[in-house]
Every structure is written in structure tokens, then in C-alpha cells.
Scaffold this motif. Sequence first.
Motif, short mmCIF file in Angstrom:
data_model
loop_
_atom_site.label_atom_id
_atom_site.label_comp_id
_atom_site.label_asym_id
_atom_site.label_seq_id
_atom_site.Cartn_x
_atom_site.Cartn_y
_atom_site.Cartn_z
N THR A 49 0.86 -1.19 0.00
CA THR A 49 0.00 0.00 0.00
C THR A 49 0.89 1.23 0.00
O THR A 49 1.79 1.36 0.84
N ILE A 50 0.62 2.12 -0.95
CA ILE A 50 1.37 3.36 -1.08
C ILE A 50 0.41 4.51 -0.79
O ILE A 50 -0.55 4.72 -1.54
N LEU A 51 0.65 5.21 0.30
CA LEU A 51 -0.23 6.30 0.73
C LEU A 51 0.33 7.61 0.22
O LEU A 51 1.44 8.01 0.58
N GLY A 78 8.77 8.42 9.25
CA GLY A 78 8.63 7.15 9.95
C GLY A 78 8.38 5.97 9.04
O GLY A 78 7.80 4.97 9.46
N TRP A 79 8.82 6.06 7.80
CA TRP A 79 8.51 5.03 6.79
C TRP A 79 8.97 3.63 7.19
O TRP A 79 8.32 2.64 6.85
N ARG A 110 5.54 -3.33 3.57
CA ARG A 110 4.15 -3.52 3.10
C ARG A 110 3.41 -2.21 2.90
O ARG A 110 2.37 -2.18 2.27
N LEU A 111 3.94 -1.12 3.46
CA LEU A 111 3.27 0.17 3.34
C LEU A 111 4.31 1.28 3.33
O LEU A 111 5.27 1.25 4.10
N PHE A 112 4.11 2.23 2.44
CA PHE A 112 4.96 3.42 2.37
C PHE A 112 4.06 4.65 2.34
O PHE A 112 3.12 4.71 1.54
N ALA A 113 4.36 5.62 3.19
CA ALA A 113 3.65 6.90 3.18
C ALA A 113 4.52 7.90 2.43
O ALA A 113 5.69 8.08 2.76
N LEU A 114 3.94 8.53 1.41
CA LEU A 114 4.67 9.48 0.57
C LEU A 114 4.03 10.86 0.67
O LEU A 114 2.83 10.98 0.92
N PRO A 115 4.82 11.90 0.39
CA PRO A 115 4.19 13.22 0.20
C PRO A 115 3.44 13.20 -1.11
O PRO A 115 3.62 12.28 -1.93
N HIS A 116 2.61 14.19 -1.35
CA HIS A 116 1.96 14.27 -2.65
C HIS A 116 3.01 14.64 -3.69
O HIS A 116 3.88 15.49 -3.42
N PRO A 117 2.99 14.04 -4.88
CA PRO A 117 4.01 14.34 -5.89
C PRO A 117 3.78 15.64 -6.66
O PRO A 117 4.40 15.88 -7.69
N SER A 118 2.93 16.49 -6.17
CA SER A 118 2.63 17.77 -6.82
C SER A 118 3.87 18.65 -6.94
O SER A 118 4.76 18.62 -6.08
N TRP A 119 3.91 19.49 -7.95
CA TRP A 119 4.98 20.48 -8.10
C TRP A 119 5.04 21.40 -6.88
O TRP A 119 6.08 21.95 -6.56
N ARG A 120 3.92 21.55 -6.18
CA ARG A 120 3.90 22.41 -5.00
C ARG A 120 4.83 21.88 -3.90
O ARG A 120 5.20 22.61 -2.99
N ASN A 121 5.17 20.60 -3.97
CA ASN A 121 6.03 19.99 -2.96
C ASN A 121 7.50 19.92 -3.38
O ASN A 121 8.30 19.27 -2.70
N THR A 122 7.86 20.59 -4.46
CA THR A 122 9.25 20.55 -4.92
C THR A 122 10.20 21.09 -3.86
O THR A 122 11.27 20.52 -3.62
#
Length: 195
Positions: free
Chosen positions: A125-127, A149-150, A156-168
Motif C-alpha cells: 500500500t502506497i499512501l 517514519g517510513w 508492506r506500506l509506504f507513506a509518501l508526500p503528494h508528488p505535486s509540483w507544490r512539494n518541490t
Amino acid sequence: MTPLGDQIRACTLCADRFAATQTGHSPRPVVWFRPSARILIAGQAPGARVHQSGKPFDDPSGERLRDWLGLSEAEFYDQSRVAIVPMGFCFPGYDAKGSDLPPPRICGETWHDRVMQELEKIELTILVGGYAHKYHLGVKSGVTDTVKGWRDHAPRLFALPHPSWRNTAWLRKKPWFEADVLPELRAEVQRLIHD
């Protein structure tokens, strides 16, 4: 009985809410999953471009996410292997300042648990983004602390930031994300895609 995906595609629960936004649009649920999927990408909600195309992550954010995962476009959009399930299936619209509105809670409350029950074969699961972190992990901490805290949840699970350009800028300030998290994530994605 009507298949769950078709029920979601026909949903108009938020018609009045969306008509009242700056975009004044109608619901268009973007449904992208099959019960055979082994990888779940749990996101926030479709953006305006995805609302038009009907294809999740069909925008620059999707290009960055595919790069993070090490997936080709064909692999990413193979519904038999990858399920893409946002917290809100429709584009929520913009507020008066032109900012994205949050995914309506009623969407997740109505559909999310039912979709998760159909996805019995998920192994990874990729959040993507804070709304998905809060729902799936029950965290109250911010995105940075959750992503940091990945190791608590991998592989089994990775929490990611949103890949939006706003997060560059966020990505530039946190080189550990690309150096530490992404290699582990890509290895697990590749294992499941090619197994």
C-alpha cells in the motif's frame, strides 16, 4: 447486483456540493481498480485534469509518482496489478482563491471501506498525501513526520508526500526521501510487478 465500480461511477452524492464550487462542475468519479491488484496507491482526490481525462494521475504529479515508483506508464495503469483508490473519487473543485478543496468526507465514508474489502490481494500500500495517511494510518502528525517514519511500516506500506509540483521545495529540503525511501519503495514495487 451491480458491480462496486459501476456503483461508484454512477454516484452523484456530491452533485450539489460540486455545483456550488468555483468550478461549478458535475460529479465524475474516477474508478481504477480490480480485485486482482497487488499494489494499492491510495491518494487524495482527482485534480481538474484528471476530471477531464477520467484517468488517475494523468498529470505532472502522475509523472513524478511513476518515477518515484520506477513504473512505466503501461505498468502503472495496469488495473490487474495496480489499484488507484483516492479518498474522494471525484475532483472536489476549487475554493474562491483557486485552491483545491479537500476530498468530501462522505465519499470516503460511503465507498472506501467497501473498495478495501474487494482488494483482498494487496501486498503493498502506497499512501500519497496527508488525507490518505490519516485514513489508513490514523495518524494526526503532519506529512513530514509520517513520511520520516517510513521504516515503521515498510515493506508492506509506504507513506509518501503528494508528488505535486507544490512539494518541490519540500523534496529539496528532505534529501533523505530520495536517498533512503525511494530505493526501498522501488525495490518492493518491482518485486511485485515482476513476480
